[in-house]
Design an enzyme around this catalytic site. Structure first.
Site, PDB file in Angstrom:
ATOM      1  N   ASP A 145      15.259  45.439  32.918  1.00  0.00           N
ATOM      2  CA  ASP A 145      14.451  46.420  33.623  1.00  0.00           C
ATOM      3  C   ASP A 145      13.811  45.868  34.885  1.00  0.00           C
ATOM      4  O   ASP A 145      13.039  46.546  35.538  1.00  0.00           O
ATOM      5  CB  ASP A 145      13.367  47.005  32.707  1.00  0.00           C
ATOM      6  CG  ASP A 145      12.541  45.915  32.025  1.00  0.00           C
ATOM      7  OD1 ASP A 145      12.490  44.797  32.570  1.00  0.00           O
ATOM      8  OD2 ASP A 145      11.974  46.181  30.950  1.00  0.00           O
TER       9      ASP A 145
ATOM     10  N   CYS B 145      14.784  39.686  34.876  1.00  0.00           N
ATOM     11  CA  CYS B 145      15.733  39.757  33.753  1.00  0.00           C
ATOM     12  C   CYS B 145      17.119  39.335  34.223  1.00  0.00           C
ATOM     13  O   CYS B 145      17.790  38.518  33.587  1.00  0.00           O
ATOM     14  CB  CYS B 145      15.801  41.180  33.205  1.00  0.00           C
ATOM     15  SG  CYS B 145      14.276  41.792  32.466  1.00  0.00           S
TER      16      CYS B 145
ATOM     17  N   CYS C 227       8.874  39.360  41.614  1.00  0.00           N
ATOM     18  CA  CYS C 227       9.584  40.536  41.081  1.00  0.00           C
ATOM     19  C   CYS C 227       9.769  41.644  42.116  1.00  0.00           C
ATOM     20  O   CYS C 227      10.855  42.155  42.323  1.00  0.00           O
ATOM     21  CB  CYS C 227       8.849  41.090  39.862  1.00  0.00           C
ATOM     22  SG  CYS C 227       9.242  40.214  38.335  1.00  0.00           S
TER      23      CYS C 227
ATOM     24  N   ASP D 113      42.733  58.260  61.689  1.00  0.00           N
ATOM     25  CA  ASP D 113      44.109  58.742  61.651  1.00  0.00           C
ATOM     26  C   ASP D 113      44.093  60.238  61.981  1.00  0.00           C
ATOM     27  O   ASP D 113      43.048  60.889  61.877  1.00  0.00           O
ATOM     28  CB  ASP D 113      44.676  58.492  60.250  1.00  0.00           C
ATOM     29  CG  ASP D 113      46.155  58.796  60.155  1.00  0.00           C
ATOM     30  OD1 ASP D 113      46.844  58.698  61.186  1.00  0.00           O
ATOM     31  OD2 ASP D 113      46.624  59.130  59.058  1.00  0.00           O
TER      32      ASP D 113
ATOM     33  N   THR E 158      46.880  62.893  61.035  1.00  0.00           N
ATOM     34  CA  THR E 158      47.381  63.769  59.991  1.00  0.00           C
ATOM     35  C   THR E 158      46.708  63.484  58.658  1.00  0.00           C
ATOM     36  O   THR E 158      46.729  62.361  58.170  1.00  0.00           O
ATOM     37  CB  THR E 158      48.904  63.611  59.835  1.00  0.00           C
ATOM     38  OG1 THR E 158      49.504  63.770  61.108  1.00  0.00           O
ATOM     39  CG2 THR E 158      49.464  64.627  58.869  1.00  0.00           C
TER      40      THR E 158
ATOM     41  N   ASP F 216      44.358  57.509  55.164  1.00  0.00           N
ATOM     42  CA  ASP F 216      44.675  57.876  53.787  1.00  0.00           C
ATOM     43  C   ASP F 216      44.653  56.679  52.854  1.00  0.00           C
ATOM     44  O   ASP F 216      44.865  56.809  51.660  1.00  0.00           O
ATOM     45  CB  ASP F 216      46.023  58.601  53.699  1.00  0.00           C
ATOM     46  CG  ASP F 216      47.190  57.705  54.101  1.00  0.00           C
ATOM     47  OD1 ASP F 216      46.973  56.499  54.290  1.00  0.00           O
ATOM     48  OD2 ASP F 216      48.316  58.217  54.216  1.00  0.00           O
TER      49      ASP F 216
ATOM     50  N   ASP G 100       1.020  42.323  41.631  1.00  0.00           N
ATOM     51  CA  ASP G 100       2.409  42.080  41.230  1.00  0.00           C
ATOM     52  C   ASP G 100       3.056  43.332  40.650  1.00  0.00           C
ATOM     53  O   ASP G 100       4.016  43.868  41.194  1.00  0.00           O
ATOM     54  CB  ASP G 100       2.460  40.949  40.205  1.00  0.00           C
ATOM     55  CG  ASP G 100       3.835  40.845  39.570  1.00  0.00           C
ATOM     56  OD1 ASP G 100       4.822  40.784  40.332  1.00  0.00           O
ATOM     57  OD2 ASP G 100       3.938  40.848  38.334  1.00  0.00           O
TER      58      ASP G 100
END
Length: 760
Positions: free
Chosen positions: A18, A22, A415, A457, A459, A654, A740
């Site tokens: 969390d 951690c 933190c 591009d 097309t 594409d 903090d």
């Protein structure tokens, strides 16, 4: 053993992360283990990816993580995650119908890579109870029902009781507050010790433990108890905020219905959507959500694709069109053949891609991570100096300066600073995905905001990729007759120009007569007998061999050609009847999208292999610089030239046939409608296929960087203020812990604003 990919990567779901500390503890502990080459941990996604050489013991890795107090479960993956455009393999897009009929060759994902689980079940690792001081499984339901919430409540009640008893029996208040403090501190201290053994001696838990014990030693047990309680409250708030960020993208999975109507042997029955196999046929009733990716076998309807692509207008779908899981069927029943299993449907892949992208750190995030490694030990050193040096001066109080040193320990916790970047990036990646904008990692998201040139591009990117009938010119017959005879000749043909004519006839509700003795004349056109008349449809050059073209008609045809249109001439019964002009038209949003880029100060250029005349006509319509008749290596060269001129370049295409240019660009962006190409190729993808989404993606990046800068300012600003006020004696331990946890919560809340930010 856990499931492994072909690149020796193993991915885990880690429960209970969390905050940034951690992730740091897990990263440090696992990275030190034999055979581990790299570790990537995402607090936002709750995942960890371990890159290893194959010689390490993955079971030991899992035990190490559970030893730190987190739950861990191995995740299976079907194929290695595609890293960037550099990995795109070029495909041949050969076709033979001219410049306006570019045909895209989309590819399926590679073969699945599967592994096996060993004798133990990764999803059922026992969690050392109380080791982390609170529940490390995902927080579900109300916060007060979680172990983390219960511990915070118990410590809060103990603190209230301590205040009550301490008021009644003042002589024992120190012992009473110490007892209340220990209820919360014992699990925190155990976490600190485990983290130290795993390679993280300067964890927030260790700073907290030192500060609380030190406060008791100098007879400030009341403040020590309050500080421990406020610390737990801060962690609880961090957990709630992290859970909301995580739920944002995971909530997409709720769009896919739980059940589906399966057709088998002429019967329809309801089955779980997760059980649908590729190749199954399902019935989707009007108003229902589509339960799987598939292709329409029968039916015509409008489908609301907003959940997947952000497209606000329902899209007309008919036989042969693709549909995506989670989208909503409109006004008619559809029979759909399933093309992807539940774990591989579009929404599942979007969620997986975003989670994996959250593990890829941005340059800013990597810098802050490196900075924090030196920052925290430095804070400990400064706190020690503040506690020790001043009392050496005659007349100075040891209690006063030790107290200040302990407060500095709490103020210096990194933190808020460490979470400032990943929280904002995770929120933006999630917000973008819900709008149909996929970005593969923090580095991509950060670079997008620096883009100063975009090469597109033609097309399929600036244009729809399908020719459309633009003009019907009547010479000897009326326009309806010209379209009617032309459609008769093209019935049954899959040629893009033929499809354009047939689509126009269908839109105009033309009754198409039957064509007999149809013949294709290679490179010239097609002939047939329609209503007893010989009919020809073909190129102007081939038509001129059959009939005489008057000068006025020839000039008209030449004018249409100059506009980039392909013209087919119709001859009926040996007499010139008319002409049909077709062109791959610009996307409806292309001009506005390009203007948005220009307004943002971004240079735009069209790179196309089409002939110069066609490209120039489209370019003039859209107001964009044109570079035409380019080979793939030419596009790559031009992208390189732009970079040498000082531009930060994005290449939009594409994702396959422009592979060299995509690889050469700083960012490769694939356009598509939820296809494998759009999801798995290049650095980013625009699912909706809208040109305007490119500027939206760039703006989202800029907004994210502004948010990160705000977060860093909040984190460092609050620390600086409280550092000064602590040293001069204005504030103490309580405000220090608030500096903090308060900064961490403020930073997280500020980052979460990006989840609700409107992406234009």
């Amino acid at each position: 053993m856990a499931n492994q990919t072909a690149t020796n990567q193993t991915r885990y779901k880690v429960g209970g992360m969390d905050c940034a500390s951690c992730a740091t503890k897990i990263d440090t502990a696992v990275r030190r283990m034999p055979g581990i080459e790299d570790v990537s941990v995402s607090v936002a996604a709750g995942t960890m990816t371990v890159t290893h050489d194959g010689s390490g013991d993955l079971t030991a890795v899992e035990k190490k993580v559970t030893g730190l107090g987190y739950s861990v479960r191995a995740l299976g993956r079907r194929a290695p995650f595609p890293i960037a455009a550099n990995n795109v393999q070029e495909r041949d897009h050969g076709h033979e119908h001219g410049p306006d009929c570019k045909q895209h060759d989309h590819h399926d994902g590679g073969p699945g890579h599967s592994g096996h689980h060993g004798a133990h079940d990764h999803s059922r690792h026992a969690e050392p109870e109380g080791l982390h001081g609170h529940d490390h499984r995902p927080m579900e339901g109300p916060w007060w029902k979680s172990a983390k919430g219960r511990l915070t409540i118990v410590v809060g009640i103990a603190l209230v009781i301590a205040y009550g008893i301490g008021h009644l029996i003042p002589s024992y208040d120190s012992y009473i507050f110490t007892a209340a403090m220990l209820i919360g501190l014992v699990p925190i201290a155990r976490r600190a010790i485990m983290a130290a053994f795993a390679g993280t001696p300067f964890s927030i838990e260790m700073l907290m433990t030192i500060a609380a014990v030190g406060a008791v030693v100098i007879d400030a047990s009341e403040e020590a108890a309050a500080v421990v309680f406020l610390f737990l409250v801060g962690e609880l708030l961090e957990g709630v905020a992290a859970g909301k960020a995580r739920e944002s993208i995971q909530s997409l999975t709720a769009l896919v219905p739980k059940n589906a109507l399966l057709e088998e042997n002429g019967q329809t029955r309801e089955v779980p959507a997760a059980s649908l196999a590729v190749g199954s046929t399902i019935l989707v009733r009007p108003g229902d959500r589509i339960s799987a990716d598939g292709v329409i076998l029968a039916g015509d309807s409008a489908v609301d694709e907003a959940p997947v692509t952000g497209e606000s207008t329902p899209v007309a779908k008919s036989e042969g069109d693709k549909v995506f899981a989670g989208t909503i069927n409109g006004n008619a029943a559809l029979r759909v053949r399933v093309t992807a299993a539940a774990e591989d449907n579009t929404i599942a892949r979007v969620v997986r891609l975003v989670e994996e992208a959250q593990e890829k750190k941005a340059p800013t995030e990597r810098f802050i991570d490196r900075f924090s490694r030196y920052y925290t030990p430095s804070v400990v050193a400064v706190a020690a100096l503040v506690a020790i040096l001043p009392p050496l001066v005659p007349g100075a109080s040891w209690n006063e300066w030790v107290y200040k040193g302990l407060a500095i320990l709490l103020i210096g916790c990194p933190c808020a600073l460490v979470i400032s970047t990943p929280a904002a990036i995770a929120a933006s990646l999630s917000a973008g995905a819900r709008r149909g904008l996929l970005m593969k990692g923090g580095a991509v998201l950060e670079t997008l905001g620096k883009i100063t040139a975009v090469a597109l591009d033609k097309t399929g990117t600036l244009t729809s990729g399908k020719p459309q009938v633009t003009d019907i010119i009547a010479f000897g017959r009326n326009a309806d007759d010209v379209l009617r005879f032309a459609a008769a000749l093209e019935t049954g043909s899959s040629h893009p120009l033929a499809q354009a004519i047939l689509t126009k006839a269908d839109d105009d509700e033309i009754d198409i007569p039957v064509a007999n003795e149809a013949k294709a004349l290679g490179g010239k056109g097609v002939t047939a007998v329609v209503e007893g008349l010989d009919v020809f449809l073909g190129s102007p050059k081939a038509a001129a061999e059959r009939v005489s073209l008057p000068m006025a008609h020839a000039r008209r045809i030449a004018g249409l050609n100059d506009e980039g249109k392909t013209v087919s001439i119709l001859i009926v019964g040996g007499v010139l009847a008319g002409a049909i002009a077709m062109r791959d038209e610009p996307r409806p949003d292309a001009k506005a999208g390009l203007q948005a880029l220009t307004d943002a100060g971004v240079k735009t250029v069209m790179l196309t292999g089409d002939n110069a005349r066609t490209a120039a006509a489209i370019g003039n319509d859209l107001g964009i610089e044109v570079r035409a008749e380019l080979m793939p290596e030419d596009k790559q060269r031009i992208v390189g030239e732009l970079k040498r001129e000082g531009f930060v370049v994005a290449k939009v295409g594409d994702g396959i046939n422009d592979a060299p240019a995509l690889a050469a660009a700083d960012i490769g962006i694939a356009m598509g409608g939820g296809t494998d190409v759009a999801l798995e190729t290049a650095d980013a993808a625009v699912l909706h296929g809208s040109v305007g989404d490119i500027s939206a993606m760039i703006e989202l990046s800029k907004r994210t960087m502004r948010n990160i800068h705000q977060n860093i300012a909040i984190a460092l600003g609050l620390k600086a203020v409280f550092l000064v006020t602590t040293i001069i004696g204005v504030t103490g331990l309580w405000p220090a812990i608030l500096a903090d946890t308060g900064a961490t919560v403020l930073v997280t809340i500020n980052a979460l604003r990006l989840l609700k930010a409107r992406i234009s």
